[in-house]
Design a protein around this motif. Structure first.
Motif, PDB file in Angstrom:
ATOM      1  N   LEU A  24     -10.234  21.048  18.636  1.00 38.71           N
ATOM      2  CA  LEU A  24      -9.924  20.809  20.044  1.00 38.71           C
ATOM      3  C   LEU A  24     -11.187  20.646  20.877  1.00 38.71           C
ATOM      4  CD1 LEU A  24      -6.987  23.359  20.491  1.00 38.71           C
ATOM      5  CD2 LEU A  24      -6.828  20.868  20.301  1.00 38.71           C
ATOM      6  N   SER A  25     -12.244  21.367  20.524  1.00 36.74           N
ATOM      7  CA  SER A  25     -13.513  21.232  21.246  1.00 36.74           C
ATOM      8  C   SER A  25     -14.129  19.859  21.007  1.00 36.74           C
ATOM      9  CB  SER A  25     -14.494  22.327  20.803  1.00 36.74           C
ATOM     10  OG  SER A  25     -13.992  23.615  21.101  1.00 36.74           O
ATOM     11  N   VAL A  26     -14.101  19.400  19.749  1.00 35.33           N
ATOM     12  CA  VAL A  26     -14.627  18.068  19.433  1.00 35.33           C
ATOM     13  C   VAL A  26     -13.793  16.997  20.124  1.00 35.33           C
ATOM     14  CG1 VAL A  26     -15.015  16.398  17.570  1.00 35.33           C
ATOM     15  CG2 VAL A  26     -15.650  18.794  17.246  1.00 35.33           C
TER      16      VAL A  26
ATOM     17  N   VAL B 195      -8.026   1.846   9.057  1.00 39.16           N
ATOM     18  CA  VAL B 195      -7.073   2.079   7.976  1.00 39.16           C
ATOM     19  C   VAL B 195      -6.865   3.574   7.768  1.00 39.16           C
ATOM     20  CG1 VAL B 195      -6.615   1.710   5.522  1.00 39.16           C
ATOM     21  CG2 VAL B 195      -7.724  -0.090   6.867  1.00 39.16           C
ATOM     22  N   ALA B 196      -7.956   4.338   7.819  1.00 39.90           N
ATOM     23  CA  ALA B 196      -7.863   5.775   7.552  1.00 39.90           C
ATOM     24  C   ALA B 196      -6.970   6.486   8.569  1.00 39.90           C
ATOM     25  CB  ALA B 196      -9.259   6.390   7.548  1.00 39.90           C
ATOM     26  N   ILE B 197      -7.102   6.147   9.846  1.00 42.27           N
ATOM     27  CA  ILE B 197      -6.365   6.882  10.869  1.00 42.27           C
ATOM     28  C   ILE B 197      -4.867   6.581  10.802  1.00 42.27           C
ATOM     29  CG2 ILE B 197      -6.608   5.169  12.703  1.00 42.27           C
ATOM     30  CD1 ILE B 197      -6.780   9.009  13.057  1.00 42.27           C
ATOM     31  N   VAL B 198      -4.495   5.337  10.477  1.00 43.82           N
ATOM     32  CA  VAL B 198      -3.059   5.040  10.381  1.00 43.82           C
ATOM     33  C   VAL B 198      -2.457   5.695   9.143  1.00 43.82           C
ATOM     34  CG1 VAL B 198      -3.147   2.908  11.734  1.00 43.82           C
ATOM     35  CG2 VAL B 198      -3.527   2.811   9.261  1.00 43.82           C
TER      36      VAL B 198
ATOM     37  N   GLN C 203       1.058  12.501   8.282  1.00 50.39           N
ATOM     38  CA  GLN C 203       1.488  13.544   9.208  1.00 50.39           C
ATOM     39  C   GLN C 203       2.974  13.402   9.546  1.00 50.39           C
ATOM     40  OE1 GLN C 203       0.328  16.205   9.877  1.00 50.39           O
ATOM     41  NE2 GLN C 203       0.482  16.869  12.001  1.00 50.39           N
ATOM     42  N   LEU C 204       3.413  12.182   9.769  1.00 45.53           N
ATOM     43  CA  LEU C 204       4.835  11.951  10.027  1.00 45.53           C
ATOM     44  C   LEU C 204       5.681  12.301   8.804  1.00 45.53           C
ATOM     45  CD1 LEU C 204       4.644   8.567  11.980  1.00 45.53           C
ATOM     46  CD2 LEU C 204       5.416  10.762  12.908  1.00 45.53           C
ATOM     47  N   ALA C 205       5.186  11.946   7.620  1.00 43.76           N
ATOM     48  CA  ALA C 205       5.920  12.257   6.392  1.00 43.76           C
ATOM     49  C   ALA C 205       6.034  13.762   6.199  1.00 43.76           C
ATOM     50  CB  ALA C 205       5.223  11.613   5.194  1.00 43.76           C
ATOM     51  N   LEU C 206       4.948  14.488   6.452  1.00 50.59           N
ATOM     52  CA  LEU C 206       4.989  15.943   6.344  1.00 50.59           C
ATOM     53  C   LEU C 206       5.981  16.531   7.341  1.00 50.59           C
ATOM     54  CD1 LEU C 206       1.188  16.775   5.914  1.00 50.59           C
ATOM     55  CD2 LEU C 206       2.992  17.172   4.226  1.00 50.59           C
ATOM     56  N   GLY C 207       5.986  15.988   8.554  1.00 44.94           N
ATOM     57  CA  GLY C 207       6.925  16.466   9.554  1.00 44.94           C
ATOM     58  C   GLY C 207       8.366  16.262   9.124  1.00 44.94           C
ATOM     59  N   LEU C 208       8.662  15.116   8.519  1.00 47.55           N
ATOM     60  CA  LEU C 208      10.024  14.861   8.048  1.00 47.55           C
ATOM     61  C   LEU C 208      10.384  15.769   6.878  1.00 47.55           C
ATOM     62  CD1 LEU C 208      10.124  10.952   8.225  1.00 47.55           C
ATOM     63  CD2 LEU C 208      11.320  12.568   9.715  1.00 47.55           C
ATOM     64  N   LEU C 209       9.399  16.079   6.025  1.00 46.32           N
ATOM     65  CA  LEU C 209       9.660  16.951   4.884  1.00 46.32           C
ATOM     66  C   LEU C 209       9.931  18.392   5.302  1.00 46.32           C
ATOM     67  CD1 LEU C 209       7.022  15.626   2.312  1.00 46.32           C
ATOM     68  CD2 LEU C 209       9.509  15.327   2.234  1.00 46.32           C
TER      69      LEU C 209
ATOM     70  N   LEU D  77      -2.693  21.790   9.705  1.00 49.63           N
ATOM     71  CA  LEU D  77      -4.089  21.443   9.436  1.00 49.63           C
ATOM     72  C   LEU D  77      -4.350  19.956   9.622  1.00 49.63           C
ATOM     73  CD1 LEU D  77      -5.048  23.584   6.285  1.00 49.63           C
ATOM     74  CD2 LEU D  77      -5.910  23.809   8.624  1.00 49.63           C
ATOM     75  N   LEU D  78      -3.442  19.119   9.128  1.00 43.70           N
ATOM     76  CA  LEU D  78      -3.633  17.675   9.285  1.00 43.70           C
ATOM     77  C   LEU D  78      -3.534  17.279  10.748  1.00 43.70           C
ATOM     78  CD1 LEU D  78      -4.114  14.932   8.049  1.00 43.70           C
ATOM     79  CD2 LEU D  78      -1.659  14.756   7.567  1.00 43.70           C
ATOM     80  N   GLY D  79      -2.652  17.933  11.495  1.00 49.36           N
ATOM     81  CA  GLY D  79      -2.542  17.645  12.922  1.00 49.36           C
ATOM     82  C   GLY D  79      -3.837  17.935  13.660  1.00 49.36           C
ATOM     83  N   PHE D  80      -4.443  19.078  13.394  1.00 48.81           N
ATOM     84  CA  PHE D  80      -5.713  19.404  14.039  1.00 48.81           C
ATOM     85  C   PHE D  80      -6.836  18.485  13.553  1.00 48.81           C
ATOM     86  CE2 PHE D  80      -3.815  23.671  14.943  1.00 48.81           C
ATOM     87  CZ  PHE D  80      -3.981  23.612  16.322  1.00 48.81           C
ATOM     88  N   THR D  81      -6.769  18.053  12.300  1.00 47.69           N
ATOM     89  CA  THR D  81      -7.779  17.122  11.789  1.00 47.69           C
ATOM     90  C   THR D  81      -7.690  15.779  12.503  1.00 47.69           C
ATOM     91  OG1 THR D  81      -7.701  18.203   9.621  1.00 47.69           O
ATOM     92  CG2 THR D  81      -8.683  16.001   9.716  1.00 47.69           C
ATOM     93  N   ILE D  82      -6.486  15.340  12.822  1.00 49.70           N
ATOM     94  CA  ILE D  82      -6.323  14.101  13.592  1.00 49.70           C
ATOM     95  C   ILE D  82      -6.958  14.260  14.964  1.00 49.70           C
ATOM     96  CG2 ILE D  82      -4.621  12.584  14.684  1.00 49.70           C
ATOM     97  CD1 ILE D  82      -2.822  13.048  12.256  1.00 49.70           C
ATOM     98  N   PHE D  83      -6.783  15.440  15.594  1.00 45.23           N
ATOM     99  CA  PHE D  83      -7.473  15.712  16.857  1.00 45.23           C
ATOM    100  C   PHE D  83      -8.983  15.620  16.677  1.00 45.23           C
ATOM    101  CE2 PHE D  83      -3.793  18.587  18.429  1.00 45.23           C
ATOM    102  CZ  PHE D  83      -3.139  17.473  18.926  1.00 45.23           C
ATOM    103  N   LEU D  84      -9.473  16.134  15.557  1.00 48.06           N
ATOM    104  CA  LEU D  84     -10.914  16.172  15.298  1.00 48.06           C
ATOM    105  C   LEU D  84     -11.530  14.786  15.229  1.00 48.06           C
ATOM    106  CD1 LEU D  84     -13.427  17.948  14.408  1.00 48.06           C
ATOM    107  CD2 LEU D  84     -12.679  17.490  12.059  1.00 48.06           C
ATOM    108  N   VAL D  85     -10.861  13.842  14.559  1.00 50.51           N
ATOM    109  CA  VAL D  85     -11.447  12.514  14.345  1.00 50.51           C
ATOM    110  C   VAL D  85     -11.087  11.526  15.447  1.00 50.51           C
ATOM    111  CG1 VAL D  85     -11.416  12.872  11.849  1.00 50.51           C
ATOM    112  CG2 VAL D  85      -9.507  11.677  12.929  1.00 50.51           C
ATOM    113  N   SER D  86     -10.145  11.886  16.315  1.00 51.63           N
ATOM    114  CA  SER D  86      -9.669  10.943  17.331  1.00 51.63           C
ATOM    115  C   SER D  86     -10.772  10.363  18.216  1.00 51.63           C
ATOM    116  CB  SER D  86      -8.590  11.594  18.205  1.00 51.63           C
ATOM    117  OG  SER D  86      -7.407  11.779  17.479  1.00 51.63           O
ATOM    118  N   PRO D  87     -11.762  11.153  18.684  1.00 54.16           N
ATOM    119  CA  PRO D  87     -12.792  10.577  19.560  1.00 54.16           C
ATOM    120  C   PRO D  87     -13.622   9.493  18.896  1.00 54.16           C
ATOM    121  CG  PRO D  87     -12.789  12.968  19.713  1.00 54.16           C
ATOM    122  CD  PRO D  87     -11.923  12.609  18.554  1.00 54.16           C
ATOM    123  N   PHE D  88     -13.594   9.408  17.577  1.00 54.64           N
ATOM    124  CA  PHE D  88     -14.430   8.450  16.855  1.00 54.64           C
ATOM    125  C   PHE D  88     -13.629   7.278  16.313  1.00 54.64           C
ATOM    126  CE2 PHE D  88     -15.629  12.911  16.098  1.00 54.64           C
ATOM    127  CZ  PHE D  88     -16.785  12.957  16.868  1.00 54.64           C
TER     128      PHE D  88
END
Length: 238
Positions: free
Chosen positions: A18-20, A128-131, A137-143, A190-201
């Motif tokens: 969240l800080s990043v 490609v990586a972010i999509v 993340q969506l698949a995990l949410g559905l599971l 964990l994957l949700g927070f990782t998406i937050f981490l890489v989003s600024p880049f």
């Protein structure tokens, strides 16, 4: 999972992400304003873009909104409206349907990006990586929906809600709240927070610029047509 690993992953790592997200977004806005965009591939090819984009964005906006409302609404408000079991059932129904719509749209967009030579050639590795991360993340949410169906008492769901609120309100030793929860929930977090981490880049930076003002704008939109008006055509022929 040992105590210190659990604390590092779910008590420390979320605050790093969240800080990043916050600091990285501010730095990019200040130093890379011209890169603050979604990098749309519409000019390369429109085929399947509208369908996939609409399905994904409508679905994911409902998913995100549901997460914010469901996890961050005050306890007294939820208790006044519905029971924990009903809260969980509502999250499963609305979230599952919206998630299914979003993942269908995202699958169309990923297939389009990876199979169209022009779009693939103009895609960066992070595009490609972010999509793919979003798809997972969506698949995990559905599971998690069938897993939640096995715990309809609302106990596990309340653990997750308490954890998210604990992170937002800086509660000490918040990671202990996830002990005993199914692994898929923790991977999803964990994957949700990782998406937050890489989003600024990545191209995900454009989520900060959601045009919510568009809904309440005043005045008319000015549209210029490519074709000359009939009167202009007649004057030209004369």
């Amino acid at each position: 999972m040992s105590g210190w690993i659990n604390t590092a992953l779910f008590g420390v790592y979320p605050y790093i992400c969240l800080s990043v997200l916050l600091v990285g977004s501010l730095i990019r806005f200040d130093y890379g304003a011209y890169t603050w965009k979604s990098d749309s591939s519409q000019l390369l090819r429109r085929d399947r873009l509208r369908l996939g984009s609409n399905l994904f964005h409508y679905g994911v906006l409902i998913v995100i909104g549901g997460h914010f409302v469901g996890f961050l609404m005050p306890d007294w408000a939820i208790s006044w409206l519905i029971s924990p079991a009903q809260h969980e059932l509502l999250a499963m129904g609305v979230g599952g349907l919206a998630g299914a719509i979003a993942i269908i749209g995202l699958t169309i967009l990923i297939h389009r990006r990876l199979t169209d030579p022009r779009i693939r050639h103009n895609s960066r590795a992070w595009d490609v990586a972010i999509v793919l991360m979003l798809w997972c993340q969506l698949a995990l949410g559905l599971l998690t929906v069938p897993i939640s169906a096995e715990h309809m008492g609302g106990g596990v769901f309340e653990q997750l809600v308490t954890y998210v609120k604990g992170v937002v309100t800086f509660q000490p030793d918040v990671a202990r709240l996830l002990k005993g929860t199914p692994l898929i929930y923790r991977v999803h977090i964990l994957l949700g927070f990782t998406i937050f981490l890489v989003s600024p880049f990545t191209r995900m930076i454009h989520i900060w610029s959601a045009p919510v003002w568009y809904l309440g704008r005043r005045g008319y939109q000015i549209v210029r047509t490519r074709h000359p008006a009939p009167s202009v055509v007649r004057e030209t022929r004369q």
